[in-house]
Design an enzyme around this catalytic site. Sequence first.
Site, PDB file in Angstrom:
ATOM      1  N   LYS A 100      24.809  16.412   9.797  1.00 50.24           N
ATOM      2  CA  LYS A 100      23.920  17.157   8.906  1.00 50.24           C
ATOM      3  C   LYS A 100      22.498  17.052   9.441  1.00 50.24           C
ATOM      4  O   LYS A 100      21.972  15.954   9.637  1.00 50.24           O
ATOM      5  CB  LYS A 100      23.984  16.611   7.483  1.00 50.24           C
ATOM      6  CG  LYS A 100      23.116  17.421   6.524  1.00 50.24           C
ATOM      7  CD  LYS A 100      22.891  16.702   5.203  1.00 50.24           C
ATOM      8  CE  LYS A 100      21.832  17.460   4.402  1.00 50.24           C
ATOM      9  NZ  LYS A 100      21.295  16.644   3.304  1.00 50.24           N
ATOM     10  N   ALA A 187      20.292  19.402  -2.495  1.00 47.62           N
ATOM     11  CA  ALA A 187      18.978  18.981  -2.997  1.00 47.62           C
ATOM     12  C   ALA A 187      18.620  19.631  -4.329  1.00 47.62           C
ATOM     13  O   ALA A 187      18.781  20.834  -4.519  1.00 47.62           O
ATOM     14  CB  ALA A 187      17.867  19.251  -1.985  1.00 47.62           C
ATOM     15  N   GLY A 188      18.131  18.803  -5.241  1.00 52.27           N
ATOM     16  CA  GLY A 188      17.612  19.283  -6.513  1.00 52.27           C
ATOM     17  C   GLY A 188      18.580  19.267  -7.673  1.00 52.27           C
ATOM     18  O   GLY A 188      18.185  19.479  -8.823  1.00 52.27           O
ATOM     19  N   ASN A 209      23.175  13.414  -4.531  1.00 58.32           N
ATOM     20  CA  ASN A 209      22.875  12.002  -4.299  1.00 58.32           C
ATOM     21  C   ASN A 209      22.070  11.422  -5.463  1.00 58.32           C
ATOM     22  O   ASN A 209      22.582  10.668  -6.287  1.00 58.32           O
ATOM     23  CB  ASN A 209      22.128  11.826  -2.977  1.00 58.32           C
ATOM     24  CG  ASN A 209      21.988  10.361  -2.552  1.00 58.32           C
ATOM     25  OD1 ASN A 209      21.638  10.075  -1.419  1.00 58.32           O
ATOM     26  ND2 ASN A 209      22.269   9.402  -3.424  1.00 58.32           N
ATOM     27  N   THR A 210      20.799  11.819  -5.567  1.00 60.77           N
ATOM     28  CA  THR A 210      19.905  11.203  -6.547  1.00 60.77           C
ATOM     29  C   THR A 210      20.414  11.348  -7.981  1.00 60.77           C
ATOM     30  O   THR A 210      20.295  10.411  -8.780  1.00 60.77           O
ATOM     31  CB  THR A 210      18.499  11.818  -6.442  1.00 60.77           C
ATOM     32  OG1 THR A 210      18.051  11.753  -5.080  1.00 60.77           O
ATOM     33  CG2 THR A 210      17.516  11.061  -7.319  1.00 60.77           C
TER      34      THR A 210
END
Length: 257
Positions: A100, A187-188, A209-210
């Site tokens: 990635k 992301a996001g 992830n987050t």
Amino acid sequence: MKKDFLKIGKYNLKSRLIVGTGKYKNFKETAKAIKASGADMVTVAVRRVNILDKKKPVLMDYLDPKKIIYLPNTAGCFTSNDALRTLRLAREMGGWKLVKLEVLGDKKTLYPNMIETLKSTEILVKEGFQVMVYCSDDPIIAQKLEDVGASAIMPLASPIGSGRGIRNKLNLQIIKNNSKVPVIVDAGIGTASDAAIAMELGCDGVLVNTAIAKAKNPILMAQSMKHAVIAGRQAFNSGRMEFKNYGSASSPKKGLI
């Protein structure tokens, strides 16, 4: 029923959820969350992997690379040279060819630097890598990445770690409609409904992830992401009802008393 695998490179993934391994309290929690998510593939930041201090634990002690697919990434790289060096190191360390790529533009927004990203993608493809590319939600740049040989397009939903969800559904749909390679929202994502929406739009997968690692209960959130991705994919495959401007009674009009 036909099996609905996500094909990336040589892999056929049963799960369309890819999970990041950063930001957890410890590797034990990471492993539990990954198991709960049902993910077949996890991302690993090569620059943050411990290869020097043998006294400290390593991710591979908790996640067996023979049982789950490791996807090395270039998290933390802000130039093409840094990203190229990082992924070449990953190939030397573990023989990884599916990688990635992310080349960040600045430390505040963590938006991708698409000039450096496009250049890096072209070089890596020529070197034999299969490149999954983190990018902006610009349909034109997404097409250019595919043209130079990207194996998957990974447009952001909103800034990395922001939890703001999908800010531009239309662009994601255009990217997906134009693409011949997998489109994975990266992301996001902030909660399960964001993941479900991405899948309902027709995207091939979601990377989270987050939203999992920083949830109050990461294990439970990992489970919810698993179900959200499945539900969203099923909804997309089912074919959504058409939008209407006015009400339409669900009960039959004939035979009314």
